[in-house]
Motif scaffolding. Structure first.
Motif, PDB file in Angstrom:
ATOM      1  N   VAL A  61      23.923 -12.972  32.846  1.00 21.50           N
ATOM      2  CA  VAL A  61      24.934 -13.999  32.634  1.00 21.50           C
ATOM      3  C   VAL A  61      25.788 -14.112  33.886  1.00 21.50           C
ATOM      4  CG1 VAL A  61      26.518 -12.331  31.567  1.00 21.50           C
ATOM      5  CG2 VAL A  61      26.856 -14.782  31.175  1.00 21.50           C
ATOM      6  N   SER A  62      26.174 -15.337  34.213  1.00 16.51           N
ATOM      7  CA  SER A  62      27.037 -15.557  35.363  1.00 16.51           C
ATOM      8  C   SER A  62      28.078 -16.613  35.026  1.00 16.51           C
ATOM      9  CB  SER A  62      26.217 -16.015  36.578  1.00 16.51           C
ATOM     10  OG  SER A  62      27.019 -16.095  37.737  1.00 16.51           O
ATOM     11  N   VAL A  63      29.296 -16.410  35.515  1.00 13.35           N
ATOM     12  CA  VAL A  63      30.357 -17.407  35.400  1.00 13.35           C
ATOM     13  C   VAL A  63      30.470 -18.078  36.766  1.00 13.35           C
ATOM     14  CG1 VAL A  63      32.782 -17.839  34.885  1.00 13.35           C
ATOM     15  CG2 VAL A  63      31.572 -15.974  33.713  1.00 13.35           C
ATOM     16  N   GLY A  64      30.204 -19.369  36.814  1.00 16.20           N
ATOM     17  CA  GLY A  64      30.227 -20.065  38.101  1.00 16.20           C
ATOM     18  C   GLY A  64      29.837 -21.522  37.927  1.00 16.20           C
ATOM     19  N   ASP A  65      29.552 -22.187  39.035  1.00 10.89           N
ATOM     20  CA  ASP A  65      29.137 -23.586  38.955  1.00 10.89           C
ATOM     21  C   ASP A  65      27.619 -23.660  38.833  1.00 10.89           C
ATOM     22  OD1 ASP A  65      28.150 -23.062  41.493  1.00 10.89           O
ATOM     23  OD2 ASP A  65      29.813 -24.037  42.526  1.00 10.89           O
ATOM     24  N   GLU A  66      27.098 -24.875  38.909  1.00 10.56           N
ATOM     25  CA  GLU A  66      25.665 -25.080  38.695  1.00 10.56           C
ATOM     26  C   GLU A  66      24.811 -24.348  39.740  1.00 10.56           C
ATOM     27  OE1 GLU A  66      25.504 -29.406  41.044  1.00 10.56           O
ATOM     28  OE2 GLU A  66      25.153 -29.288  38.880  1.00 10.56           O
ATOM     29  N   GLU A  67      25.376 -24.070  40.907  1.00 18.67           N
ATOM     30  CA  GLU A  67      24.613 -23.370  41.936  1.00 18.67           C
ATOM     31  C   GLU A  67      24.376 -21.906  41.570  1.00 18.67           C
ATOM     32  OE1 GLU A  67      26.921 -24.272  45.447  1.00 18.67           O
ATOM     33  OE2 GLU A  67      25.559 -25.891  45.964  1.00 18.67           O
ATOM     34  N   SER A  68      25.160 -21.382  40.636  1.00 18.43           N
ATOM     35  CA  SER A  68      24.950 -20.000  40.189  1.00 18.43           C
ATOM     36  C   SER A  68      23.660 -19.859  39.398  1.00 18.43           C
ATOM     37  CB  SER A  68      26.134 -19.535  39.333  1.00 18.43           C
ATOM     38  OG  SER A  68      27.303 -19.420  40.114  1.00 18.43           O
ATOM     39  N   GLU A  69      23.099 -20.992  38.975  1.00 15.33           N
ATOM     40  CA  GLU A  69      21.815 -20.953  38.263  1.00 15.33           C
ATOM     41  C   GLU A  69      20.732 -20.349  39.152  1.00 15.33           C
ATOM     42  OE1 GLU A  69      18.752 -24.310  36.812  1.00 15.33           O
ATOM     43  OE2 GLU A  69      20.744 -24.445  35.859  1.00 15.33           O
ATOM     44  N   GLU A  70      20.863 -20.562  40.464  1.00 22.08           N
ATOM     45  CA  GLU A  70      19.893 -20.010  41.415  1.00 22.08           C
ATOM     46  C   GLU A  70      19.862 -18.482  41.331  1.00 22.08           C
ATOM     47  OE1 GLU A  70      19.557 -19.490  46.279  1.00 22.08           O
ATOM     48  OE2 GLU A  70      20.952 -20.939  45.416  1.00 22.08           O
ATOM     49  N   VAL A  71      21.047 -17.869  41.196  1.00 22.01           N
ATOM     50  CA  VAL A  71      21.141 -16.416  41.091  1.00 22.01           C
ATOM     51  C   VAL A  71      20.499 -15.940  39.792  1.00 22.01           C
ATOM     52  CG1 VAL A  71      22.777 -14.521  40.715  1.00 22.01           C
ATOM     53  CG2 VAL A  71      23.137 -16.129  42.592  1.00 22.01           C
ATOM     54  N   LEU A  72      20.769 -16.640  38.699  1.00 24.65           N
ATOM     55  CA  LEU A  72      20.186 -16.271  37.413  1.00 24.65           C
ATOM     56  C   LEU A  72      18.662 -16.342  37.465  1.00 24.65           C
ATOM     57  CD1 LEU A  72      22.643 -18.137  35.013  1.00 24.65           C
ATOM     58  CD2 LEU A  72      22.549 -15.679  35.461  1.00 24.65           C
ATOM     59  N   ARG A  73      18.133 -17.389  38.078  1.00 30.90           N
ATOM     60  CA  ARG A  73      16.669 -17.531  38.160  1.00 30.90           C
ATOM     61  C   ARG A  73      16.063 -16.430  39.035  1.00 30.90           C
ATOM     62  NH1 ARG A  73      15.039 -21.787  35.444  1.00 30.90           N
ATOM     63  NH2 ARG A  73      16.444 -23.565  35.215  1.00 30.90           N
ATOM     64  N   ARG A  74      16.780 -16.039  40.065  1.00 35.18           N
ATOM     65  CA  ARG A  74      16.267 -14.957  40.897  1.00 35.18           C
ATOM     66  C   ARG A  74      16.159 -13.660  40.090  1.00 35.18           C
ATOM     67  NH1 ARG A  74      16.952 -10.419  43.128  1.00 35.18           N
ATOM     68  NH2 ARG A  74      16.242  -9.934  45.244  1.00 35.18           N
ATOM     69  N   GLU A  75      17.182 -13.374  39.289  1.00 38.60           N
ATOM     70  CA  GLU A  75      17.148 -12.144  38.496  1.00 38.60           C
ATOM     71  C   GLU A  75      16.126 -12.242  37.366  1.00 38.60           C
ATOM     72  OE1 GLU A  75      19.511  -9.480  39.861  1.00 38.60           O
ATOM     73  OE2 GLU A  75      18.697 -11.085  41.107  1.00 38.60           O
ATOM     74  N   GLY A  79      12.656  -9.944  36.647  1.00 36.14           N
ATOM     75  CA  GLY A  79      12.179  -9.335  35.410  1.00 36.14           C
ATOM     76  C   GLY A  79      13.075  -9.501  34.208  1.00 36.14           C
ATOM     77  N   ALA A  80      14.273 -10.080  34.384  1.00 33.47           N
ATOM     78  CA  ALA A  80      15.148 -10.327  33.235  1.00 33.47           C
ATOM     79  C   ALA A  80      14.514 -11.362  32.316  1.00 33.47           C
ATOM     80  CB  ALA A  80      16.520 -10.800  33.702  1.00 33.47           C
ATOM     81  N   ASP A  81      14.764 -11.221  31.017  1.00 31.44           N
ATOM     82  CA  ASP A  81      14.113 -12.093  30.042  1.00 31.44           C
ATOM     83  C   ASP A  81      14.818 -13.434  29.862  1.00 31.44           C
ATOM     84  OD1 ASP A  81      12.081 -10.108  28.792  1.00 31.44           O
ATOM     85  OD2 ASP A  81      13.975  -9.009  28.765  1.00 31.44           O
ATOM     86  N   ASN A  82      16.149 -13.430  29.933  1.00 29.09           N
ATOM     87  CA  ASN A  82      16.925 -14.628  29.631  1.00 29.09           C
ATOM     88  C   ASN A  82      18.095 -14.761  30.593  1.00 29.09           C
ATOM     89  OD1 ASN A  82      15.519 -15.070  26.939  1.00 29.09           O
ATOM     90  ND2 ASN A  82      16.504 -13.092  26.555  1.00 29.09           N
ATOM     91  N   SER A 198      11.093 -23.469  35.799  1.00 32.41           N
ATOM     92  CA  SER A 198      11.291 -24.503  34.773  1.00 32.41           C
ATOM     93  C   SER A 198      11.842 -23.943  33.464  1.00 32.41           C
ATOM     94  CB  SER A 198       9.968 -25.225  34.508  1.00 32.41           C
ATOM     95  OG  SER A 198       8.976 -24.317  34.053  1.00 32.41           O
ATOM     96  N   VAL A 199      12.152 -22.651  33.438  1.00 26.40           N
ATOM     97  CA  VAL A 199      12.697 -22.056  32.219  1.00 26.40           C
ATOM     98  C   VAL A 199      14.108 -22.589  31.978  1.00 26.40           C
ATOM     99  CG1 VAL A 199      13.416 -19.922  31.107  1.00 26.40           C
ATOM    100  CG2 VAL A 199      11.325 -19.974  32.467  1.00 26.40           C
ATOM    101  N   GLU A 200      14.383 -23.009  30.765  1.00 28.30           N
ATOM    102  CA  GLU A 200      15.711 -23.556  30.452  1.00 28.30           C
ATOM    103  C   GLU A 200      16.738 -22.430  30.373  1.00 28.30           C
ATOM    104  OE1 GLU A 200      18.004 -26.263  27.063  1.00 28.30           O
ATOM    105  OE2 GLU A 200      15.852 -25.866  26.916  1.00 28.30           O
ATOM    106  N   ILE A 201      17.861 -22.622  31.063  1.00 22.26           N
ATOM    107  CA  ILE A 201      18.959 -21.671  31.028  1.00 22.26           C
ATOM    108  C   ILE A 201      20.138 -22.331  30.320  1.00 22.26           C
ATOM    109  CG2 ILE A 201      20.632 -20.384  32.418  1.00 22.26           C
ATOM    110  CD1 ILE A 201      18.514 -20.042  34.548  1.00 22.26           C
TER     111      ILE A 201
END
Length: 259
Positions: A61-75, A79-82, A198-201
């Motif tokens: 989980v990350s608190v940030g703007d839409e660019e933080s989605e890049e960090v979530l996808r990297r993790e 190997g993170a599931d969601n 393409s996984v929905e976050i």
């Protein structure tokens, strides 16, 4: 074991020369390269290893703007599931307490046995893990560099003064802040990144989490950034590491510090 890891998008100090802007209100962010906070990366790796050993899931989980989605996808490629992104203008200028309030709401909306954070982020305060634990009234361990999973508890190691190691037992659910060096974060390849592209976050707003403007409002505000002035008599040694060492030895000898 269901694990939630809190991650943050921060300036990559290995790729940037960080400078303070002209009015001292922030760092210069034009053309700054960002990446996941180093400490958080170790936390995600540890969470993945725990899941692989005992089962369960890992959510980042990350608190940030839409660019933080890049960090979530990297993790997630790591190997993170969601992933969960908290994105709301109310958090744009918030402080540690505001971030912790958002994370608390995310945690309460789910069901997690273990919440993990990095020990520090770019602000250097090291306060998020402790705040989240206090808000949730959960046990907390900081600067953790070893984890052993038990039945309803964890044994956590911490390095203390003198390079000594202490082990403590902490009941689940709990919050732990991870120190660098606890593991070796795995390499994230292009194939993994493409797999989660393409996984929905899910994106959560403050309203979605039941939070008000007051919950997100900063109680601590930064007054200024500045580079400390060079003190009188101070000398900055230049050159290679070996050259700097030789110069330092010469200076210490000249001042009688060593013989």
């Amino acid at each position: 074991m269901d694990i939630l890891v809190c991650v943050k998008r921060v300036p990559d100090t290995a790729e940037n020369e960080i400078e303070v802007n002209s009015d001292g209100s922030d760092i210069e962010r034009d053309d700054v390269v960002y990446s996941v906070n180093e400490w958080d990366n170790y936390a995600v790796e540890e969470a993945i290893q725990i899941r692989d050993n005992v089962g369960g899931s890992v959510t980042v989980v990350s608190v940030g703007d839409e660019e933080s989605e890049e960090v979530l996808r990297r993790e997630m490629a790591m190997g993170a599931d969601n992933g969960i992104l908290v994105d709301d203008e109310l958090f744009e200028n918030t402080d540690g307490k505001g971030i912790a309030a958002a994370l608390k709401a995310v945690i309460q909306a789910g069901s997690y046995d273990l919440i993990m954070t990095g020990a520090l982020a770019d602000g250097g305060a090291g306060q998020i893990g402790g705040m989240v634990a206090a808000m949730l009234d959960l046990p907390y361990a900081s600067l953790v560099n070893k984890i052993e999973v038990g039945d309803g508890s964890l044994k956590v190691g911490r390095e203390i003064e003198g390079g000594n190691q202490e082990m403590n037992e902490i009941s689940l659910p709990c919050v732990v802040s991870i120190q660098t060096g606890i593991n070796e974060p795995r390499y994230v390849g292009i194939r993994g990144i493409r797999k989660v592209a393409s996984v929905e976050i899910p994106v959560k707003s403050a309203a979605d989490l039941g939070l008000s403007a007051d919950d997100a409002a900063a109680k601590v505000t930064r007054q200024t950034y500045f580079v400390p002035e060079l003190g009188e008599g101070a000398e900055i040694l230049e050159g290679t590491t070996e050259e700097q060492i030789e110069k330092l030895i010469e200076i210490l000898k000249s001042k009688g510090g060593i013989k």
